[in-house]
Design an enzyme around this catalytic site. Structure first.
Site, mmCIF file in Angstrom:
data_model
loop_
_atom_site.group_PDB
_atom_site.id
_atom_site.type_symbol
_atom_site.label_atom_id
_atom_site.label_comp_id
_atom_site.label_asym_id
_atom_site.label_seq_id
_atom_site.Cartn_x
_atom_site.Cartn_y
_atom_site.Cartn_z
ATOM 1 N N THR A 132 -10.284 -104.460 95.524
ATOM 2 C CA THR A 132 -11.087 -105.242 94.568
ATOM 3 C C THR A 132 -11.223 -106.725 94.938
ATOM 4 O O THR A 132 -11.532 -107.534 94.074
ATOM 5 C CB THR A 132 -10.468 -105.133 93.157
ATOM 6 N N TRP A 133 -11.005 -107.035 96.211
ATOM 7 C CA TRP A 133 -11.125 -108.443 96.624
ATOM 8 C C TRP A 133 -12.532 -108.989 96.317
ATOM 9 O O TRP A 133 -12.687 -110.033 95.677
ATOM 10 C CB TRP A 133 -10.811 -108.567 98.124
ATOM 11 N N TYR A 144 -7.522 -113.129 94.487
ATOM 12 C CA TYR A 144 -8.913 -112.654 94.553
ATOM 13 C C TYR A 144 -9.698 -113.231 93.370
ATOM 14 O O TYR A 144 -9.612 -112.758 92.242
ATOM 15 C CB TYR A 144 -8.972 -111.118 94.526
ATOM 16 N N TYR A 196 -5.912 -102.124 105.154
ATOM 17 C CA TYR A 196 -6.991 -102.931 104.550
ATOM 18 C C TYR A 196 -8.129 -103.142 105.542
ATOM 19 O O TYR A 196 -7.937 -103.074 106.745
ATOM 20 C CB TYR A 196 -6.478 -104.217 103.929
ATOM 21 N N LEU A 247 -13.414 -100.494 106.491
ATOM 22 C CA LEU A 247 -14.832 -100.506 106.893
ATOM 23 C C LEU A 247 -15.150 -101.747 107.717
ATOM 24 O O LEU A 247 -16.314 -102.069 107.950
ATOM 25 C CB LEU A 247 -15.731 -100.468 105.650
ATOM 26 N N ARG A 307 -14.946 -104.861 106.966
ATOM 27 C CA ARG A 307 -15.736 -105.777 106.136
ATOM 28 C C ARG A 307 -17.235 -105.413 106.128
ATOM 29 O O ARG A 307 -18.102 -106.274 106.148
ATOM 30 C CB ARG A 307 -15.488 -107.221 106.571
ATOM 31 N N ARG A 320 -17.797 -113.632 105.966
ATOM 32 C CA ARG A 320 -18.374 -113.109 107.201
ATOM 33 C C ARG A 320 -19.248 -114.142 107.909
ATOM 34 O O ARG A 320 -19.604 -113.967 109.060
ATOM 35 C CB ARG A 320 -19.132 -111.816 106.900
ATOM 36 N N GLY A 323 -13.054 -101.308 100.158
ATOM 37 C CA GLY A 323 -13.511 -102.465 99.382
ATOM 38 C C GLY A 323 -14.912 -102.210 98.849
ATOM 39 O O GLY A 323 -15.840 -101.962 99.620
ATOM 40 N N GLN A 360 -21.581 -97.859 96.081
ATOM 41 C CA GLN A 360 -20.882 -97.979 97.363
ATOM 42 C C GLN A 360 -19.796 -96.917 97.540
ATOM 43 O O GLN A 360 -19.425 -96.609 98.665
ATOM 44 C CB GLN A 360 -20.265 -99.384 97.514
HETATM 45 P P1 NAP Z 1 -13.720 -103.279 103.800
HETATM 46 O O1 NAP Z 1 -13.244 -102.280 102.836
HETATM 47 O O2 NAP Z 1 -13.590 -102.981 105.234
HETATM 48 O O3 NAP Z 1 -15.243 -103.651 103.539
HETATM 49 C C1 NAP Z 1 -15.699 -103.962 102.260
HETATM 50 C C2 NAP Z 1 -17.192 -104.243 102.314
HETATM 51 O O4 NAP Z 1 -17.891 -103.143 102.901
HETATM 52 C C3 NAP Z 1 -17.796 -104.352 100.922
HETATM 53 O O5 NAP Z 1 -17.624 -105.609 100.348
HETATM 54 C C4 NAP Z 1 -19.227 -103.990 101.175
HETATM 55 O O6 NAP Z 1 -19.934 -105.154 101.567
HETATM 56 C C5 NAP Z 1 -19.147 -103.007 102.294
HETATM 57 N N1 NAP Z 1 -19.302 -101.637 101.783
HETATM 58 C C6 NAP Z 1 -18.402 -100.904 101.095
HETATM 59 N N2 NAP Z 1 -18.920 -99.703 100.779
HETATM 60 C C7 NAP Z 1 -20.169 -99.691 101.270
HETATM 61 C C8 NAP Z 1 -21.225 -98.746 101.259
HETATM 62 N N3 NAP Z 1 -21.099 -97.551 100.675
HETATM 63 N N4 NAP Z 1 -22.374 -99.082 101.870
HETATM 64 C C9 NAP Z 1 -22.536 -100.279 102.466
HETATM 65 N N5 NAP Z 1 -21.571 -101.232 102.493
HETATM 66 C C10 NAP Z 1 -20.415 -100.924 101.910
HETATM 67 O O7 NAP Z 1 -13.040 -104.702 103.631
HETATM 68 P P2 NAP Z 1 -12.157 -105.479 102.589
HETATM 69 O O8 NAP Z 1 -12.807 -105.526 101.244
HETATM 70 O O9 NAP Z 1 -11.814 -106.725 103.291
HETATM 71 O O10 NAP Z 1 -10.831 -104.646 102.463
HETATM 72 C C11 NAP Z 1 -10.641 -103.696 101.438
HETATM 73 C C12 NAP Z 1 -9.546 -104.108 100.497
HETATM 74 O O11 NAP Z 1 -8.331 -104.343 101.234
HETATM 75 C C13 NAP Z 1 -9.781 -105.423 99.732
HETATM 76 O O12 NAP Z 1 -10.642 -105.276 98.635
HETATM 77 C C14 NAP Z 1 -8.368 -105.765 99.341
HETATM 78 O O13 NAP Z 1 -7.956 -104.978 98.237
HETATM 79 C C15 NAP Z 1 -7.577 -105.369 100.599
HETATM 80 N N6 NAP Z 1 -7.366 -106.496 101.544
HETATM 81 C C16 NAP Z 1 -6.098 -106.991 101.672
HETATM 82 C C17 NAP Z 1 -5.828 -108.025 102.545
HETATM 83 C C18 NAP Z 1 -4.413 -108.527 102.681
HETATM 84 O O14 NAP Z 1 -4.173 -109.595 103.272
HETATM 85 N N7 NAP Z 1 -3.452 -107.806 102.187
HETATM 86 C C19 NAP Z 1 -6.863 -108.598 103.314
HETATM 87 C C20 NAP Z 1 -8.143 -108.063 103.181
HETATM 88 C C21 NAP Z 1 -8.380 -107.007 102.298
HETATM 89 P P3 NAP Z 1 -21.054 -105.798 100.609
HETATM 90 O O15 NAP Z 1 -20.588 -105.623 99.201
HETATM 91 O O16 NAP Z 1 -21.162 -107.199 101.054
HETATM 92 O O17 NAP Z 1 -22.316 -105.018 100.919
#
Ligand code: NAP
Length: 327
Positions: free
Chosen positions: A22-23, A59, A203, A206, A208, A227, A278, A284
């Site tokens: 949910t970031w 977040y 984490y 995808l 990002r 990004r 995410g 999504q």
């Molecule tokens: P991710 O899951 O790799 O990518 C998320 C992004 O992918 C979304 O914001 C969205 O971008 C896109 N997306 C998702 N589903 C989609 C779909 N069906 N079609 C098209 N685009 C899609 O990256 P993340 O959000 O960085 O990582 C996931 C989670 O991991 C975070 O929410 C957080 O809970 C955790 N996290 C933790 C840390 C840590 O330091 N512990 C660091 C990073 C993340 P758009 O909405 O821009 O289109």
């Protein structure tokens, strides 16, 4: 196809192997967010069988936790709720802070925002080089003993740092970056998790959004979207990753799946993992079921590696995200 589940030590309810991250819902660093869509995304996640939800105080500086707290009212017991501790901020600048006093302050604030009396999984967000791990671990262990937290996790820790922390408190999970394009953890962190029976909350599965398969070279990131400065999304490197994405789609197609399902399945097939998807819009996560009920063969894994080896000549990791220490 129903979701796959895994047991996290200390937490009674099995957790879904795809979790909602949910970031982006918090609004900051992702170009803004829409609360109504965030609420619908949480509803959708529960509908499709996701029961693990990951958030953090940082977040949106509390906003993601607030949205989640409101959305879960009356159904808190349906989810495995994971949040974090150990970051602080001043004038919008984030820094590491895992002092005992900060932990106690953050716990109270998180419980209030999340509208709950307990957190299932409480994770140290980043190692704080200015606070002894013993102080952080003992403070957290006391909270577990008091019942406000069920299990502890570590995020962005090296094996040496985890060894030190675990001398003082048991740990159930780790949360490192992990996806098809960011595989640093395979050297030491993933084997460490296997050896020590730790569940890996991966984490950025995808990368990002790169592995959604929907991104194009002319995509414009707006506002404070991270990004804009992520080195993967800068040319000429961005094109290398987009070329890899197109080639990976052919492997997904051989299974009758989308690239997104392949990216999540890849994470699930690499070890004792949970993929933190995410999302901030309900559509999504519509395809989450496509990630379950099949596996990638050794041949698929080798073909994926060949694609990455030939298309990405200038790889880069997610190091740009690391917050600074306390000054
Ligand atoms: P991710 O899951 O790799 O990518 C998320 C992004 O992918 C979304 O914001 C969205 O971008 C896109 N997306 C998702 N589903 C989609 C779909 N069906 N079609 C098209 N685009 C899609 O990256 P993340 O959000 O960085 O990582 C996931 C989670 O991991 C975070 O929410 C957080 O809970 C955790 N996290 C933790 C840390 C840590 O330091 N512990 C660091 C990073 C993340 P758009 O909405 O821009 O289109």
């Amino acid at each position: 196809m129903t979701a796959e589940f895994v047991k996290i030590e200390g937490i009674p309810k099995p957790a879904s192997r795809v979790a909602l991250g949910t970031w982006a819902m918090g609004g900051s660093m992702w170009g803004g967010a829409d609360d109504d869509n965030a609420r619908k995304t949480i509803d959708k996640a529960l509908d499709v069988g996701i029961n693990l939800i990951d958030t953090a105080p940082v977040y949106g500086f509390g906003h993601s936790e607030e949205i989640l707290g409101k959305a879960l009212e009356g159904r808190r017991d349906r989810v495995v709720l994971a949040t974090k501790v150990g970051l602080n901020w001043q004038d919008g600048q984030v820094f590491r802070d895992s002092r005992k006093a900060r932990i106690e302050e953050e716990l109270d604030a998180s419980l209030k925002r999340l509208r709950t009396d307990h957190i299932d999984l409480y994770q140290v967000h980043w190692p704080d080089p200015k606070t002894p791990f013993e102080e952080t671990a003992r403070a957290l262990e006391k909270i577990v003993q008091g019942g406000k937290v069920k299990a502890l996790g570590l995020s962005n820790f090296s094996p040496e740092q985890m060894d030190e922390f675990r001398k003082f408190a048991p740990v159930a999970t780790i949360q490192p970056p992990y996806n098809l394009f960011e595989r640093e953890i395979e050297k030491d962190i993933l084997p460490y998790a296997v050896k020590n029976n730790l569940i890996v909350l991966a984490y950025g599965p995808l990368c990002r959004g790169l592995l959604s398969g929907k991104m194009t070279a002319d995509h414009v990131f707006t506002g404070d979207d991270l990004r804009k400065v992520d080195p993967k999304f800068q040319q000429p490197r961005f094109n290398q990753y987009l070329t890899a994405v197109e080639a990976l789609k052919t492997i997904a197609a051989q299974h009758g799946k989308s690239l997104l399902a392949l990216a999540i399945r890849w994470v699930l097939d690499r070890g004792p993992t949970i993929a933190l998807w995410g999302a901030r819009k309900p559509e999504q996560i519509t395809g989450v079921q496509d990630a379950f009920g099949w596996t990638l063969s050794e041949g698929d894994m080798a073909a994926i590696d060949r694609i990455l080896g030939t298309t990405i000549t200038d790889p880069v990791g997610p190091e740009f995200m690391a917050p600074p220490a306390r000054s």
